[in-house]
Each structure stands twice: as structure tokens, then as C-alpha cells.
Design a protein around this motif. Structure first.
Motif: not given
Length: 590
Positions: A209-219, A224-232
Motif C-alpha cells: 500500500a505504501d509503494v502504491v500510494a507513494s507512486t500515485a502521489k508522485g506520478a 518527468l524523470l522517467g522513473l516508470e521502470d524503477r517504480r514498476t
């Protein structure tokens, strides 16, 4: 990095459960008493069945055997109906008890959350806190509503049946109990492994839940920084851990339930074998064997209920430990007696150093004096320490060296209710409750009149006020939805109602368009005239309007003066102004 929330130990969970039971002891006593009557009534039917069998066997040639059997059968029917009614009554008492207790657990969790020290609350993992307040609290509530009445009914019923079979015939009773050893062994094996397994499930779910919430909040930042792969990758790792923890708990259940199902059938089989031998030897009557068999067959029902709830209770127990663990969040360090309160409104920072981790100071040697009624703007590049300084001025953090005082009293030592009478920090973060506009505003001043509420909204230039379909009674989120700017204006209106003598704005108008932000800041300036206003300025036009400007750079206060003085000096602020203004070296705006 945010620290992990504590988890209550078994002793703390037991103590909390005892407190919840004591809080509604009359319902618990009534539940046990009524269920005891129901269980006693349930024992009569099998006993009368044994009497019927013995009557038919011993008096088969008698003329009144039919009438005797009819009376015994009618008695069994009556007591079965009585048992059904009493069981329904007991469950009704239990479910009402469960609802009241679940409400107390939720209210206690909410109260503990709201009374967390600000410095502690900021460091807590948001996802874990949300999971405890939603998933864990709901599981505890469901368990209290259903498990408590059903488990108590099952325990009392099982005890009555065991005592009844022992009284009926000690040999058959002991035989049945010996055959239950398999159930006891399976439960003991399961309980030794269940608590850590279910705590791991809850912790893994909270992490996810923490990972999903922080990813959604910092979408936006992620894109902008191209961090999609790292967050995935981080999300998939959290999912894998949650899956592994869940499968571990599932494996325990796959061992417990098949073993217990086999073990629950052994008492009936054992009594039939032993009872048959005793009957052939003439030691017991056939009716006694049948009655004991029926008692032990009835025992399967409550024991099966207990087995099912044992598994549920382990998950609920882990959730209960997480909900109660909030009480173990360390309180603020012991504060000195500040009952007298500040003597005046002057804010002074002397030789202040501050570090989030203790490894590196993010603020160094800050010295600043803010006079009552002064408008001070704090400017600087991103990461210069502006917001950190604002937190120290608002009492949310405490310098590890030096001091931050208001009226000679350390700001961080003031109790929260006393502190908010002096200083209010408002950031670009805001919250709109799913309630009426009136109730959203009355949070700041419960005794405010409708006229004062309208005045506060007018003061911050809320254009949506005229569009509300039901005025102040409009339900936000249902009848009307505020955009980001509207929500921020609502938050600012609360500040107007709170009426502190010092207001710290940490980019509070960042989500407003420049024209609306300018109008809002001008409205606030008019309302707060004569009060101290400290603004973290990301627009230099805000700094231009201030009495003085404090310039932060790399955690240090490098410049302090008026707009004209700093532009004329041509140092850090002057360069920022010329870069933003784009005009000639003129201290006044065009």
C-alpha cells in the motif's frame, strides 16, 4: 527514511481485549448466561432420545410404551425449540456487543492518530497508517461483530457437551476426550506458527500500500524523470513479498483444516467402538451409548466453528496488534512547564542547527528575529532549507543546537492547542472532508457564525462560493466538487477563522494560477494586517510585497533586508530578481 510503526505484543493485545470486554461487561455476562441456558436446553434432547431407546428396549411388551415415547419425543421437541430461541437471543446480544466494541476500537484508533505528535506523524509511513486504519481496523471490527458471539456460543456449548458425556458415563467421556488429542495437537502446531505468519502478511500488505500510494502521489515526478521502470520494479517486488507472505499463511491452513477434519470424527468412532463393547458386556445400556454418541456428534459443530475461527482470529489478532501498536508510537520528549505561555509575539531564532538524520545539517547557524506584525518572505532555490526553517518556526521540529522561541518560550515546547493560538503553518497540501462547507470551516472555529464563514471565504477570494447549490449546507464531494485551487482557498479560509497572530505560508498558493494567487495573497494581506506573516515565496512578487526578505542558500541564511536593499546589493536575491523579472537593474517592478 520513515520508520516502521510499532506492533503491539501478545500481552498488550490481551490487555486491550480485556479492556474492551470489561467496557461492556453486562453484554458479555448476558451472552454467557443466555448461551449457557441454550446449551443446557440442548443437552435434554439427546438424553431424552436415550430414554426413548431404553424404554422401547425394556418395555416393548407394555401397553403404555407408545404414550411414554410420545411424551419423551414431545419433550425433546420442546427443548430443541427452546435451545433455538435462546441461541438466537444469545447471538443477538453478541452481535450488538460486537458492533459497540468495533466502534470503540475505531474511535480509539482515530483518537490516537489525531493525537500523534506532529514530528512523529510526519515520519510515519503513510501506506502502513492507511492500512491499519482501513484493512486492519475493518478486520478487527468484523471479528468483534461475528467471532465474539459465535466463539462464545461454541465454547459454552462444547463445555456443556463434554461435561454431559462425562457425567453420563465417565468411561465413554474419557474415550471421547482422548480421541480429541489429535485436534489439540493440530491447533498447537498451528498457533505456534500463525502469529508471525499473519503479521508478515499484514506488514507485506502495508508495504505494498505504501509503494502504491507513494507512486500515485508522485506520478508527475515519476513521469518527468522517467522513473516508470524503477517504480514498476518496486511495485512488483512488493507484490511478490505480499504473495509469498500470503502463501505462507495459506500453507498453514492447508495443514490445519484437513488434519482437524479427520480428528473431529475420531471421538464418535471411538465411543461407538468402546460403547459397543461395553454394551455387549452389559456394562451400559444401548440408550447411554446412543446418547453419548449424539453428544459427541453434536460436539463436532462447535469444535468445527472454533477451528474456523481460530484461523480467522490469527489474522484478526495480527490486525488487532497493528491497530493497538499505534499506542506505542514514542511520545514527544518530556517538555518543560510552559503553563505561563509566551510573553509577547516576537519570534527569534538563535544559532539554530537542524538535521533530519543526524548525519548532515540541513540548516546551519540560522539567526533571525521576526517582529510582531512584520511580513517576512523567505526565498531561495529548491533544497535551500526554506520549508525546513518554516517547520522550526511552526514548532513542528526542534533544532538540535540553538533555539527557536516565541515570546521567550521555545516554540516546540508549547502544547499543540496552545501553539495553534500563536502560530499556524499552512502548506500547499490540503484536505477537504466529505461534509458540508460549513462543517469543513467550523473545524477552525467551532463557534463561528455563518456571517463569519462567508467573510472568511470572501477574504480569500473564493469565486465558487456563489455557485454552491445549497450555500454553506452544500455537501462537498457529493453536491459540489472543488478543484485544487478551490480546496486550497477553503484551507486558507480556515486559517482566517483560526485568527493566529503569526501565519506561516509554505507555498500555500502554489496550485493557484498567478492571477488568482495574487488576488488571494492580497486578500490575506488585508485580513491579516497587523499580524505576523512569514511566507515561503516561490514567486518573487510575493517577496517584493514583504517588509523584509530572508534569502536561504544551502541551509544558511545568506541575506536579510528589504527588496530594495537586496536588489541594489546585487547578490543572490538581486540575481534571482533580475533573472525572474527580465528587466533592467531596477529595484521596483514595472
Amino acid at each position: 527514511m520513515s520508520r516502521q510503526l510499532p506492533v503491539a505484543g501478545p500481552a498488550e493485545v490481551r490487555a486491550a481485549a480485556v479492556r474492551d470486554l470489561r467496557a461492556d461487561r453486562s453484554a458479555v455476562a448476558g451472552l454467557i448466561f443466555v448461551n449457557g441456558l441454550a446449551s443446557a436446553a440442548g443437552l435434554v434432547g439427546p438424553w431424552l432420545l436415550g430414554r426413548i431407546i431404553d424404554t422401547i428396549q425394556t418395555r416393548s411388551g407394555s401397553g403404555d410404551v407408545l404414550s411414554t415415547v410420545d411424551r419423551l419425543a414431545f419433550g425433546a421437541l420442546v427443548f430443541t425449540v427452546v435451545q433455538t430461541v435462546l441461541t438466537w437471543w444469545a447471538l443477538k446480544i453478541g452481535y450488538r456487543f460486537g458492533e459497540r466494541t468495533a466502534a470503540r476500537v475505531r474511535e480509539r484508533f482515530l483518537q490516537r492518530t489525531l493525537t500523534l505528535p506532529a514530528r512523529s506523524a510526519d515520519q510515519l509511513p503513510t501506506g502502513d497508517l492507511i492500512a491499519r486504519g482501513s484493512t486492519d481496523a475493518s478486520r478487527v471490527a468484523l471479528t468483534l461483530r461475528s467471532a465474539v458471539p459465535e466463539v462464545l456460543v461454541a465454547i459454552v456449548h462444547a463445555l456443556f457437551l463434554i461435561v454431559a458425556v462425562l457425567v453420563l458415563d465417565l468411561r465413554l467421556g474419557l474415550c471421547g476426550l482422548v480421541c480429541l488429542i489429535g485436534v489439540g495437537a493440530a491447533v498447537r502446531w498451528y498457533l505456534r506458527r500463525a502469529r508471525p505468519a499473519y503479521l508478515a502478511v499484514a506488514a507485506a500488505g502495508a508495504e505494498l500500500a505504501d509503494v502504491v500510494a507513494s507512486t500515485a502521489k508522485g506520478a508527475r515526478t515519476v513521469q518527468l524523470l522517467g522513473l516508470e521502470d524503477r517504480r514498476t520494479e518496486a511495485t512488483e517486488t512488493a507484490i511478490a513479498r505480499a504473495r509469498s507472505a500470503f502463501l505462507g499463511a495459506l500453507w498453514l491452513r492447508t495443514v490445519l483444516f484437513p488434519w482437524s477434519e479427520v480428528s473431529l470424527g475420531l471421538p464418535v468412532a471411538g465411543v461407538l467402538l468402546v460403547g459397543g463393547g461395553l454394551y455387549l458386556n452389559g456394562s451400559v445400556s444401548l440408550g447411554v451409548v446412543v446418547t453419548a454418541t449424539v453428544y459427541l456428534r453434536q460436539l463436532v459443530g462447535p469444535l468445527d466453528t472454533l477451528m474456523l475461527w481460530i484461523e480467522q482470529l490469527q489474522g484478526a489478532g495480527a490486525s488487532y496488534a497493528r491497530v493497538e501498536g499505534l499506542a506505542d508510537v514514542p511520545a514527544e520528549e518530556t517538555e518543560p512547564d510552559v503553563a505561563a505561555g509566551p510573553t509577547g509575539d516576537r519570534i527569534q531564532v538563535e544559532n539554530a542547527y537542524y538535521s533530519y538524520t543526524g548525519a548532515r545539517d540541513v540548516l546551519r547557524d540560522i539567526n533571525l528575529l521576526v517582529q510582531p506584525g512584520e511580513r517576512l518572505a523567505i526565498v531561495g532555490t529548491s533544497g535551500a532549507g526554506k520549508s525546513t526553517l518554516a517547520r522550526l518556526l511552526a514548532g513542528l521540529d526542534r533544532p538540535h543546537t540553538g533555539s527557536v522561541t516565541i515570546g521567550g518560550t521555545p516554540v516546540a515546547d508549547l502544547p499543540p492547542d496552545h501553539l495553534r493560538e500563536h502560530v499556524v503553518l499552512i502548506t500547499q497540501d490540503h484536505h477537504v472532508f466529505h461534509d458540508t462547507v460549513r462543517d469543513n470551516l467550523l473545524i477552525a472555529r467551532p463557534n463561528a457564525t455563518d456571517q463569519e464563514l462567508h467573510a472568511a471565504l470572501d477574504a480569500v477570494g473564493a469565486p465558487w462560493l456563489a455557485d454552491l447549490p445549497h450555500g454553506l449546507d452544500t455537501e462537498l464531494g457529493t453536491d459540489f466538487t472543488l478543484d485544487g485551487a478551490g480546496a486550497q482557498q477553503l484551507s486558507l479560509a480556515r486559517v482566517v477563522l483560526a485568527d493566529p497572530h503569526t501565519l506561516i505560508l509554505d507555498e500555500a498558493t502554489a496550485q493557484l494560477d498567478p492571477r488568482t494567487a495574487r488576488r488571494t495573497e492580497q486578500s490575506l494581506a488585508a485580513v491579516l494586517r497587523g499580524r505576523t506573516v512569514i511566507a515561503i515565496a516561490h514567486r518573487l512578487q510575493t517577496a517584493h510585497d514583504a517588509d523584509r526578505i530572508a534569502v536561504m542558500e544551502a541551509g544558511k541564511l545568506v541575506e536579510l533586508g528589504t527588496h530594495t536593499e537586496l536588489v541594489t546589493a546585487g547578490h543572490t536575491y538581486g540575481k534571482l530578481w533580475h533573472s525572474w523579472h527580465g528587466g533592467p537593474s531596477n529595484p521596483e517592478p514595472t
